[in-house]
Motif scaffolding. Structure first.
Motif, short mmCIF file in Angstrom:
data_model
loop_
_atom_site.label_atom_id
_atom_site.label_comp_id
_atom_site.label_asym_id
_atom_site.label_seq_id
_atom_site.Cartn_x
_atom_site.Cartn_y
_atom_site.Cartn_z
N GLY A 71 -2.87 -9.03 9.24
CA GLY A 71 -3.86 -8.52 10.16
C GLY A 71 -3.31 -8.19 11.52
N ILE A 72 -4.22 -7.74 12.35
CA ILE A 72 -3.91 -7.41 13.74
C ILE A 72 -5.03 -7.97 14.61
N CYS A 73 -4.66 -8.72 15.63
CA CYS A 73 -5.62 -9.24 16.60
C CYS A 73 -5.43 -8.42 17.88
N VAL A 74 -6.51 -7.79 18.34
CA VAL A 74 -6.44 -6.88 19.49
C VAL A 74 -7.14 -7.52 20.69
N ARG A 75 -6.45 -7.47 21.85
CA ARG A 75 -7.03 -7.94 23.10
C ARG A 75 -6.94 -6.88 24.19
N SER A 76 -6.69 -5.66 23.78
CA SER A 76 -6.55 -4.57 24.74
C SER A 76 -7.45 -3.41 24.31
N LYS A 77 -7.22 -2.23 24.87
CA LYS A 77 -8.01 -1.05 24.53
C LYS A 77 -7.59 -0.46 23.19
N THR B 23 0.10 -10.25 29.72
CA THR B 23 -0.89 -10.76 28.79
C THR B 23 -0.62 -10.22 27.40
N GLU B 24 -1.15 -10.89 26.42
CA GLU B 24 -0.99 -10.43 25.04
C GLU B 24 -1.93 -9.26 24.79
N SER B 25 -1.40 -8.12 24.38
CA SER B 25 -2.21 -6.95 24.08
C SER B 25 -2.69 -6.98 22.63
N TYR B 26 -1.77 -7.32 21.74
CA TYR B 26 -2.12 -7.43 20.32
C TYR B 26 -1.09 -8.29 19.60
N ARG B 27 -1.53 -8.81 18.47
CA ARG B 27 -0.66 -9.65 17.63
C ARG B 27 -0.80 -9.14 16.20
N ILE B 28 0.35 -8.95 15.55
CA ILE B 28 0.38 -8.50 14.16
C ILE B 28 0.96 -9.63 13.34
N TRP B 29 0.34 -9.92 12.19
CA TRP B 29 0.90 -10.95 11.33
C TRP B 29 0.87 -10.52 9.88
N ASP B 30 1.86 -11.02 9.17
CA ASP B 30 1.95 -10.85 7.72
C ASP B 30 2.50 -12.16 7.18
N GLY B 31 1.61 -13.01 6.71
CA GLY B 31 2.03 -14.36 6.30
C GLY B 31 2.54 -15.12 7.50
N ASP B 32 3.78 -15.59 7.40
CA ASP B 32 4.38 -16.37 8.49
C ASP B 32 5.07 -15.50 9.54
N THR B 33 5.17 -14.20 9.31
CA THR B 33 5.79 -13.29 10.27
C THR B 33 4.75 -12.88 11.30
N ILE B 34 5.06 -13.15 12.58
CA ILE B 34 4.12 -12.85 13.67
C ILE B 34 4.86 -12.03 14.72
N ILE B 35 4.24 -10.94 15.15
CA ILE B 35 4.78 -10.09 16.21
C ILE B 35 3.73 -10.05 17.31
N GLU C 17 -7.90 9.64 10.00
CA GLU C 17 -8.25 9.15 11.32
C GLU C 17 -7.11 8.27 11.85
N ILE C 18 -7.03 8.17 13.16
CA ILE C 18 -5.94 7.44 13.82
C ILE C 18 -6.51 6.42 14.79
N VAL C 19 -5.94 5.22 14.76
CA VAL C 19 -6.28 4.19 15.74
C VAL C 19 -5.02 3.89 16.54
N THR C 20 -5.14 3.94 17.85
CA THR C 20 -4.05 3.56 18.73
C THR C 20 -4.48 2.32 19.51
N ILE C 21 -3.70 1.26 19.38
CA ILE C 21 -3.96 0.01 20.11
C ILE C 21 -3.00 0.01 21.29
N LEU C 22 -3.55 0.02 22.49
CA LEU C 22 -2.74 0.20 23.68
C LEU C 22 -2.08 -1.10 24.14
N TYR C 23 -0.85 -0.94 24.58
CA TYR C 23 -0.11 -2.02 25.23
C TYR C 23 -0.55 -2.04 26.68
N SER C 24 -1.16 -3.15 27.12
CA SER C 24 -1.75 -3.18 28.46
C SER C 24 -0.73 -3.51 29.55
N ASN C 25 -0.06 -4.64 29.47
CA ASN C 25 1.01 -4.97 30.41
C ASN C 25 1.79 -6.16 29.87
N ALA C 26 2.88 -6.48 30.51
CA ALA C 26 3.78 -7.53 30.02
C ALA C 26 3.30 -8.95 30.32
#
Length: 124
Positions: free
Chosen positions: A43-49, A110-122, A99-108
């Motif tokens: 999944g992806i957790c979004v905290r930005s635009k 705060t966390e803008s978004y988190r991507i995970w696949d099992g134990d791999t977290i970005i 369709e396209i979704v762009t999740i914006l990187y807000s700034n360094a």
């Protein structure tokens, strides 16, 4: 890690169906189909635009705005990710419905978004 120091391999998102969209206070979660062996899911957790380039127009939304503004994202349920990229730290997802979704990187700071696949977290 806050900010993108490298370009991680996000190919695990390609071919994944979007199974769920969950809204929480100040964040949005995209849940993708994952095999049963992946107990923590994908999944992806979004905290930005978010910018959604939908067939009916472009919608910009963030978690501080009313929930009604995010309704266009529901049209992505059961569609498949066909392309993924990270230009300038922004996460760009292209779906099978064109369709396209762009999740914006807000700034360094705060966390803008988190991507995970099992134990791999970005975290960006």
């Amino acid at each position: 890690m806050h900010g993108l120091l490298h370009h991680p391999d996000l190919s695990f998102l390609i071919g994944r169906d979007l199974d769920g969209i969950c809204f929480e206070r100040n964040q949005l979660h995209f849940q993708f189909h994952a095999p049963l062996s992946n107990l923590k899911g994908t999944g992806i957790c979004v905290r930005s635009k978010i910018i959604h380039h939908a067939k009916h127009g472009v919608v910009e939304w963030d978690c501080s705005k009313p929930l009604i503004g995010s309704c266009s994202l529901l049209l992505l349920l059961r569609t498949t990710v066909v392309r993924v990229g990270m230009p300038d730290g922004n996460l760009k997802l292209e779906f099978s419905n064109e369709e396209i979704v762009t999740i914006l990187y807000s700034n360094a700071n705060t966390e803008s978004y988190r991507i995970w696949d099992g134990d791999t977290i970005i975290v960006v």
